[in-house]
Scaffold this active site. Structure first.
Site, PDB file in Angstrom:
ATOM      1  N   GLU A 145      -1.577   8.925  -1.120  1.00 46.47           N
ATOM      2  CA  GLU A 145      -2.191   8.109  -2.132  1.00 46.47           C
ATOM      3  C   GLU A 145      -3.633   8.629  -2.322  1.00 46.47           C
ATOM      4  OE1 GLU A 145      -1.206   3.836  -1.494  1.00 46.47           O
ATOM      5  OE2 GLU A 145       0.965   4.367  -2.167  1.00 46.47           O
TER       6      GLU A 145
ATOM      7  N   ARG B  74       5.677   0.870   1.051  1.00 46.57           N
ATOM      8  CA  ARG B  74       4.958   1.482   1.443  1.00 46.57           C
ATOM      9  C   ARG B  74       5.636   2.824   1.085  1.00 46.57           C
ATOM     10  NH1 ARG B  74       1.487  -1.569   1.640  1.00 46.57           N
ATOM     11  NH2 ARG B  74      -0.149  -1.906   3.342  1.00 46.57           N
TER      12      ARG B  74
ATOM     13  N   HIS C  41      -0.365   1.547  -6.872  1.00 45.96           N
ATOM     14  CA  HIS C  41      -0.539   0.686  -5.718  1.00 45.96           C
ATOM     15  C   HIS C  41      -1.282  -0.304  -5.884  1.00 45.96           C
ATOM     16  CE1 HIS C  41      -0.171   0.414  -0.961  1.00 45.96           C
ATOM     17  NE2 HIS C  41      -0.045  -0.513  -1.652  1.00 45.96           N
TER      18      HIS C  41
END
Length: 326
Positions: A266, A237, A285
């Site tokens: 993000e 993360r 991601h």
């Protein structure tokens, strides 16, 4: 009468049909993420909720008086306020294991891409800047036979370690909350302190969940302990890394390169200085982003949802909420 659930994101038809066998449902049909205000209006009668990452907190739960289960299509569940959910006897589930091998593939792709400068040199060729003046400026570094340090030796870390050990003959160091003798034997891996791992590893891979304890786990002190020739990989993360410290370490030559699938914010801001550095491989991601894996994740989330709402024990209740379902 079937229970009513809300699907806050589109799912494959087969998954939707499975839910329909057991529940009445409504769904968000747009490919754009559901807005918070829209989500809150849909929860008045919902007993179950299928989501990906939306914050489950007191604000949302106040709009969902009948809610029994929140099913996350994700391994991570830092979007759950587990204390708030526990107070209301709402269970939360996630989708572990089905994405282990896919995320491990991506971690190796980042290692190889950063080590051999694949995106940087791909751009050079496509821009017509490849000239026959000797190839030393294009050199990268080897991956095979090097030392990989894994911080967070869960199931995904183990899958990465197997690829590194048996595919690239790498030496494996790891740091974890608990030692894993079986993994040590399988991978000939050595359990070491985080400091020793940082000092000895040619590649440092971060694979920990995001919690208050892991926030900025990698910062200035940690990057300063790494080899100048080392490459940092983050597939966990974004909040586990102090991005300013990482940027400075890369700019100042404290470490050689980085491969990042995750960011603190993000989607990542276009002004993030990490995006300007040629020695950083950046991805949006996509650790679990293959058709098969995302299907398997959605189906497991649906199975968790249906099990909980029909009074059975789901296969993947998050640890903080085990025992809530009586």
């Amino acid at each position: 009468m079937k229970p009513y659930v809300y699907l806050a994101k589109p799912v494959p038809e087969e998954v939707e049909n499975y839910i329909a066998e057991h529940c009445f449902y409504d769904k968000w049909e747009s490919s754009e993420p559901i807005t918070r205000s829209e989500l809150l209006t849909k929860l008045g009668e919902a007993e179950g909720l299928l989501i990906t990452g939306e914050k489950i907190n007191d604000e949302l739960l106040d709009h969902a008086p009948h809610l029994k289960v929140v099913s996350n299509i994700s391994v991570g569940y830092n979007n759950f306020d587990t204390d708030a959910m526990k107070r209301r006897n709402i269970i939360g589930t996630n989708t572990p294991d089905v994405l282990n091998e896919t995320v491990a593939d991506l971690a190796l792709a980042l290692m190889l891409s950063a080590a051999r400068r694949v995106p940087e040199l791909d751009k050079l060729v496509k821009e017509g800047k490849w000239e026959k003046k000797g190839d030393e400026p294009l050199f990268g570094v080897d991956v095979h036979g090097k030392t990989l340090g894994i911080i967070g030796m869960g199931r995904i870390g183990e899958a990465i370690g197997r690829r590194a050990k048996f595919g690239f003959n790498m030496d494996i160091l790891y740091h974890n909350r608990h030692r894993k003798p079986k993994t040590e034997k399988e991978l000939d891996a050595s359990y070491v302190s985080q400091e020793e791992l940082l000092q000895k590893s040619d590649f440092v891979l971060l694979m920990v969940p995001f919690t208050e304890e892991t926030k900025h786990l990698m910062g200035r002190e940690q990057f300063s302990q790494m080899k100048k020739s080392a490459i940092f990989i983050n597939t966990s993360r974004g909040q586990t890394v102090d991005e300013q410290a990482l940027t400075e370490a890369l700019q100042n030559g404290e470490i050689l390169a980085a491969g990042l699938d995750v960011f603190d914010q993000e989607p990542v801001s276009p002004t993030n200085p990490l995006l300007k550095l040629p020695n950083v491989v950046t991805l949006p991601h996509i650790g679990s982003a293959t058709y098969l894996t995302r299907f398997d994740m959605a189906m497991l989330a649906a199975e968790n949802l249906v099990a909980a709402i029909t009074g059975k024990e789901p296969s993947a209740v998050v640890s903080e909420l085990k025992g809530v379902l009586k």
